[in-house]
Design a protein around this motif. Structure first.
Motif, PDB file in Angstrom:
ATOM      1  N   ALA A  26       5.398-109.627  35.615  1.00 33.22           N
ATOM      2  CA  ALA A  26       4.945-110.297  36.844  1.00 33.22           C
ATOM      3  C   ALA A  26       5.204-109.433  38.059  1.00 33.22           C
ATOM      4  CB  ALA A  26       5.652-111.642  36.989  1.00 33.22           C
ATOM      5  N   PHE A  27       6.342-108.755  38.081  1.00 36.02           N
ATOM      6  CA  PHE A  27       6.658-107.856  39.192  1.00 36.02           C
ATOM      7  C   PHE A  27       5.609-106.758  39.305  1.00 36.02           C
ATOM      8  CE2 PHE A  27       8.720-103.987  40.761  1.00 36.02           C
ATOM      9  CZ  PHE A  27       9.147-104.431  42.001  1.00 36.02           C
ATOM     10  N   VAL A  28       5.266-106.151  38.178  1.00 35.90           N
ATOM     11  CA  VAL A  28       4.266-105.080  38.176  1.00 35.90           C
ATOM     12  C   VAL A  28       2.884-105.639  38.516  1.00 35.90           C
ATOM     13  CG1 VAL A  28       3.100-103.395  36.692  1.00 35.90           C
ATOM     14  CG2 VAL A  28       5.581-103.636  36.592  1.00 35.90           C
ATOM     15  N   TYR A  29       2.579-106.836  38.023  1.00 34.15           N
ATOM     16  CA  TYR A  29       1.281-107.458  38.257  1.00 34.15           C
ATOM     17  C   TYR A  29       1.059-107.759  39.741  1.00 34.15           C
ATOM     18  CZ  TYR A  29      -2.530-110.854  37.826  1.00 34.15           C
ATOM     19  OH  TYR A  29      -3.723-111.529  37.959  1.00 34.15           O
ATOM     20  N   TYR A  30       2.082-108.291  40.407  1.00 32.95           N
ATOM     21  CA  TYR A  30       1.939-108.688  41.803  1.00 32.95           C
ATOM     22  C   TYR A  30       2.315-107.598  42.805  1.00 32.95           C
ATOM     23  CZ  TYR A  30       1.170-113.485  40.321  1.00 32.95           C
ATOM     24  OH  TYR A  30       0.657-114.612  39.754  1.00 32.95           O
ATOM     25  N   LEU A  31       2.915-106.516  42.364  1.00 34.11           N
ATOM     26  CA  LEU A  31       3.366-105.470  43.269  1.00 34.11           C
ATOM     27  C   LEU A  31       2.249-104.897  44.143  1.00 34.11           C
ATOM     28  CD1 LEU A  31       5.768-103.827  44.263  1.00 34.11           C
ATOM     29  CD2 LEU A  31       5.238-102.150  42.492  1.00 34.11           C
ATOM     30  N   PRO A  32       1.052-104.585  43.608  1.00 33.13           N
ATOM     31  CA  PRO A  32       0.003-104.046  44.495  1.00 33.13           C
ATOM     32  C   PRO A  32      -0.384-105.013  45.618  1.00 33.13           C
ATOM     33  CG  PRO A  32      -0.584-103.686  42.200  1.00 33.13           C
ATOM     34  CD  PRO A  32       0.619-104.560  42.207  1.00 33.13           C
ATOM     35  N   GLN A  33      -0.441-106.305  45.310  1.00 36.80           N
ATOM     36  CA  GLN A  33      -0.790-107.269  46.347  1.00 36.80           C
ATOM     37  C   GLN A  33       0.311-107.374  47.398  1.00 36.80           C
ATOM     38  OE1 GLN A  33      -2.109-111.075  44.905  1.00 36.80           O
ATOM     39  NE2 GLN A  33      -3.142-110.138  43.150  1.00 36.80           N
ATOM     40  N   VAL A  34       1.561-107.370  46.960  1.00 37.81           N
ATOM     41  CA  VAL A  34       2.682-107.436  47.898  1.00 37.81           C
ATOM     42  C   VAL A  34       2.707-106.186  48.765  1.00 37.81           C
ATOM     43  CG1 VAL A  34       5.196-107.483  48.078  1.00 37.81           C
ATOM     44  CG2 VAL A  34       4.044-108.963  46.442  1.00 37.81           C
ATOM     45  N   TRP A  35       2.498-105.038  48.134  1.00 40.63           N
ATOM     46  CA  TRP A  35       2.497-103.778  48.883  1.00 40.63           C
ATOM     47  C   TRP A  35       1.363-103.759  49.910  1.00 40.63           C
ATOM     48  CZ3 TRP A  35       5.892-100.105  49.607  1.00 40.63           C
ATOM     49  CH2 TRP A  35       5.479 -98.933  50.230  1.00 40.63           C
ATOM     50  N   TYR A  36       0.186-104.212  49.505  1.00 41.12           N
ATOM     51  CA  TYR A  36      -0.955-104.247  50.416  1.00 41.12           C
ATOM     52  C   TYR A  36      -0.668-105.160  51.599  1.00 41.12           C
ATOM     53  CZ  TYR A  36      -5.647-105.176  52.166  1.00 41.12           C
ATOM     54  OH  TYR A  36      -6.739-105.319  52.970  1.00 41.12           O
ATOM     55  N   TYR A  37      -0.135-106.337  51.331  1.00 43.01           N
ATOM     56  CA  TYR A  37       0.157-107.278  52.405  1.00 43.01           C
ATOM     57  C   TYR A  37       1.281-106.761  53.313  1.00 43.01           C
ATOM     58  CZ  TYR A  37       1.586-111.417  54.935  1.00 43.01           C
ATOM     59  OH  TYR A  37       1.926-112.282  55.929  1.00 43.01           O
ATOM     60  N   ALA A  38       2.309-106.156  52.721  1.00 42.78           N
ATOM     61  CA  ALA A  38       3.429-105.652  53.518  1.00 42.78           C
ATOM     62  C   ALA A  38       3.009-104.484  54.404  1.00 42.78           C
ATOM     63  CB  ALA A  38       4.577-105.229  52.607  1.00 42.78           C
ATOM     64  N   SER A  39       2.104-103.653  53.900  1.00 44.01           N
ATOM     65  CA  SER A  39       1.723-102.474  54.679  1.00 44.01           C
ATOM     66  C   SER A  39       0.640-102.773  55.709  1.00 44.01           C
ATOM     67  CB  SER A  39       1.268-101.354  53.744  1.00 44.01           C
ATOM     68  OG  SER A  39       0.144-101.765  52.998  1.00 44.01           O
ATOM     69  N   THR A  40      -0.255-103.733  55.420  1.00 43.27           N
ATOM     70  CA  THR A  40      -1.350-104.002  56.354  1.00 43.27           C
ATOM     71  C   THR A  40      -1.210-105.325  57.090  1.00 43.27           C
ATOM     72  OG1 THR A  40      -2.734-105.087  54.701  1.00 43.27           O
ATOM     73  CG2 THR A  40      -2.954-102.687  54.922  1.00 43.27           C
ATOM     74  N   GLY A  41      -0.548-106.288  56.499  1.00 42.84           N
ATOM     75  CA  GLY A  41      -0.462-107.617  57.093  1.00 42.84           C
ATOM     76  C   GLY A  41      -1.736-108.417  56.907  1.00 42.84           C
ATOM     77  N   ASN A  42      -2.671-107.869  56.153  1.00 43.63           N
ATOM     78  CA  ASN A  42      -3.960-108.491  55.909  1.00 43.63           C
ATOM     79  C   ASN A  42      -3.903-109.265  54.595  1.00 43.63           C
ATOM     80  OD1 ASN A  42      -6.618-109.196  55.842  1.00 43.63           O
ATOM     81  ND2 ASN A  42      -7.408-107.098  55.957  1.00 43.63           N
ATOM     82  N   THR A  43      -4.449-110.477  54.581  1.00 39.95           N
ATOM     83  CA  THR A  43      -4.406-111.296  53.371  1.00 39.95           C
ATOM     84  C   THR A  43      -5.679-111.200  52.535  1.00 39.95           C
ATOM     85  OG1 THR A  43      -5.205-113.223  54.585  1.00 39.95           O
ATOM     86  CG2 THR A  43      -2.814-112.950  54.394  1.00 39.95           C
ATOM     87  N   ASP A  44      -6.624-110.342  52.911  1.00 39.75           N
ATOM     88  CA  ASP A  44      -7.835-110.174  52.111  1.00 39.75           C
ATOM     89  C   ASP A  44      -7.478-109.517  50.790  1.00 39.75           C
ATOM     90  OD1 ASP A  44      -9.288-111.235  54.184  1.00 39.75           O
ATOM     91  OD2 ASP A  44      -9.758-109.279  55.057  1.00 39.75           O
ATOM     92  N   GLY A  45      -7.893-110.124  49.701  1.00 40.89           N
ATOM     93  CA  GLY A  45      -7.610-109.576  48.383  1.00 40.89           C
ATOM     94  C   GLY A  45      -6.230-109.931  47.862  1.00 40.89           C
ATOM     95  N   VAL A  46      -5.507-110.761  48.591  1.00 38.63           N
ATOM     96  CA  VAL A  46      -4.180-111.184  48.162  1.00 38.63           C
ATOM     97  C   VAL A  46      -4.276-112.618  47.677  1.00 38.63           C
ATOM     98  CG1 VAL A  46      -1.798-111.595  48.907  1.00 38.63           C
ATOM     99  CG2 VAL A  46      -3.060-109.639  49.796  1.00 38.63           C
TER     100      VAL A  46
END
Length: 146
Positions: free
Chosen positions: A118-138
């Motif tokens: 689960a950590f590996v599965y959700y990591l790209p979405q968390v990283w994307y949201y943390a770096s951009t603050g954008n919720t598109d694709g999350v």
């Protein structure tokens, strides 16, 4: 004070060996961990209740209105790790090393590996949201935007 003693004979009394004290302390810690495992299980069961009721063809409007996302397979596998707690409790009670080894293997396979997945599965979405603050694709659930 007891007659015939001056009170200094306490140094000759029996003491509990250190390994038994450590064993009792670790058993107590394991019981707490198993207790928290049960609490997490019931929280996960609440999340899975919508899917379980759908599979049993039971309709509860209040639960359906929550729009709980469909569970992933790792969530069901993690819930199976609760069965391993019975092995752990039996190992504590009977002081059986082989049962404790089976408990540790079961927790690793049914408990830790699904969480790592689960950590590996959700990591790209968390990283994307943390770096951009954008919720598109999350993947979001019950988002309230004011």
């Amino acid at each position: 004070m007891v007659t015939g003693t001056d009170g200094t004979d306490f140094t000759h009394r029996q003491r509990i060996a250190a390994q038994y004290q450590i064993s009792a302390q670790n058993k107590s810690r394991l019981k707490y961990c198993i207790f928290f495992h049960y609490l997490l299980f019931f929280a996960m069961l609440a999340k899975l209740s919508s899917d379980i009721l759908d599979r049993l063809d039971i309709f509860v409007l209040e639960i359906e209105e929550l729009q709980i996302p469909k569970p992933l397979w790792w969530e069901y596998i993690w819930c199976c790790s609760l069965l391993m707690s019975f092995l752990g409790l039996a190992a504590i009670r009977k002081n059986k090393i082989s049962t404790m080894k089976n408990y540790m293997i079961g927790i690793a396979v049914l408990g830790i590996i699904p969480v790592i997945y689960a950590f590996v599965y959700y990591l790209p979405q968390v990283w994307y949201y943390a770096s951009t603050g954008n919720t598109d694709g999350v993947t979001l659930w019950q988002v309230c935007i004011y």
